[in-house]
Design an enzyme around this catalytic site. Structure first.
Site, PDB file in Angstrom:
ATOM      1  N   CYS A 115     -10.787  -3.413  -4.278  1.00 48.91           N
ATOM      2  CA  CYS A 115      -9.822  -4.393  -4.789  1.00 48.91           C
ATOM      3  C   CYS A 115     -10.527  -5.655  -5.272  1.00 48.91           C
ATOM      4  CB  CYS A 115      -8.778  -4.727  -3.732  1.00 48.91           C
ATOM      5  SG  CYS A 115      -7.579  -3.398  -3.505  1.00 48.91           S
ATOM      6  N   GLU A 137      -3.035  -4.665  -3.178  1.00 44.48           N
ATOM      7  CA  GLU A 137      -3.536  -5.617  -4.168  1.00 44.48           C
ATOM      8  C   GLU A 137      -3.612  -4.977  -5.553  1.00 44.48           C
ATOM      9  OE1 GLU A 137      -4.821  -4.744  -1.212  1.00 44.48           O
ATOM     10  OE2 GLU A 137      -6.345  -6.191  -0.579  1.00 44.48           O
ATOM     11  N   ASN A 176       0.841  -1.197   0.000  1.00 49.59           N
ATOM     12  CA  ASN A 176       0.000   0.000   0.000  1.00 49.59           C
ATOM     13  C   ASN A 176       0.881   1.255   0.000  1.00 49.59           C
ATOM     14  OD1 ASN A 176       0.640  -0.733   2.715  1.00 49.59           O
ATOM     15  ND2 ASN A 176      -1.006   0.547   3.506  1.00 49.59           N
ATOM     16  N   GLU A 188       0.338   5.227   0.770  1.00 47.61           N
ATOM     17  CA  GLU A 188      -0.547   6.297   1.236  1.00 47.61           C
ATOM     18  C   GLU A 188      -0.058   7.657   0.780  1.00 47.61           C
ATOM     19  OE1 GLU A 188      -2.196   4.061   5.251  1.00 47.61           O
ATOM     20  OE2 GLU A 188      -0.904   5.811   5.459  1.00 47.61           O
ATOM     21  N   CYS A 245      -4.016   0.718  -2.775  1.00 47.39           N
ATOM     22  CA  CYS A 245      -3.982  -0.552  -2.052  1.00 47.39           C
ATOM     23  C   CYS A 245      -2.885  -1.457  -2.623  1.00 47.39           C
ATOM     24  CB  CYS A 245      -5.309  -1.277  -2.188  1.00 47.39           C
ATOM     25  SG  CYS A 245      -6.681  -0.518  -1.312  1.00 47.39           S
TER      26      CYS A 245
HETATM   27 ZN    ZN Z   1      -8.052  -2.432  -1.501  1.00 50.40          ZN
END
Ligand code: ZN
Length: 135
Positions: A93, A55, A42, A44, A53
Site C-alpha cells: 500500500c 487503503e 479490506n 478477504e 487492502c
Molecule cells: Zn496494504
C-alpha cells in the site's frame, strides 16, 4: 478536512470490512487534492493472495472518480468488532499510495493514547520504486 475527521471516516469504513479469515478489519479514507474523500475496507478472499487492502480500495475509488492526486490517507484496524486501533499501511500500500500522491502524502493513524499519529509517505517508504526507473 482534519486528520481526526479523516480517521473517523476510516473507522466508519472499517465497519464494512470483509475479514472472515483473519478477523482483522481495516478501514481507510483517502483525501484528494480537490477535497473529496474516498473510503475503503479490506476484502478477504479464500484465495488469500487475492485479498485487497483497505487503503488500496480507497485509493482505487479515488482513481475511478478522477480525483488524483491524493494528499492524505487515514487508516485504522483491529480485531473485528473491537474498537479501532492504529496501524500503518503495509509495504504494498505504501508503494501504491506513492504512485498516486507522492512522498508528501500524509498518512494518519491512531497512536496508542488515541491521539493522531502522522507520517509523510516519504518517511514510510524512503526508496520507492517510481516511474523514472522504468525509463
Ligand atoms: Zn496494504
Amino acid at each position: 478536512m482534519s486528520p481526526e475527521e479523516l480517521l473517523a471516516r476510516a473507522a466508519e469504513a472499517r465497519g464494512l470490512a470483509r475479514a472472515p479469515y483473519s478477523g482483522y478489519a481495516v478501514g481507510a479514507a483517502v483525501l484528494s487534492a480537490d477535497g473529496r474523500v474516498f473510503t475503503g475496507a479490506n476484502v478477504e478472499n479464500a484465495a488469500y493472495g487475492e485479498s485487497l487492502c483497505a487503503e488500496r480500495n480507497a485509493a482505487g475509488s479515488a482513481v475511478s472518480a478522477g480525483a488524483l492526486p491524493i494528499t492524505a490517507c487515514a487508516v485504522v484496524a483491529g480485531r473485528t468488532g473491537s474498537p479501532p486501533r492504529g496501524v500503518w499501511p503495509c509495504g504494498a500500500c505504501r508503494q501504491f499510495l506513492f504512485e498516486l500522491g507522492g512522498g508528501g502524502l500524509l498518512v494518519y493513524t491512531l497512536a496508542d493514547d488515541g491521539s493522531v499519529a502522522s507520517a509523510r509517505l516519504a518517511d514510510l517508504l524512503p526508496f520507492p520504486f517510481g516511474r523514472d526507473q522504468l525509463e
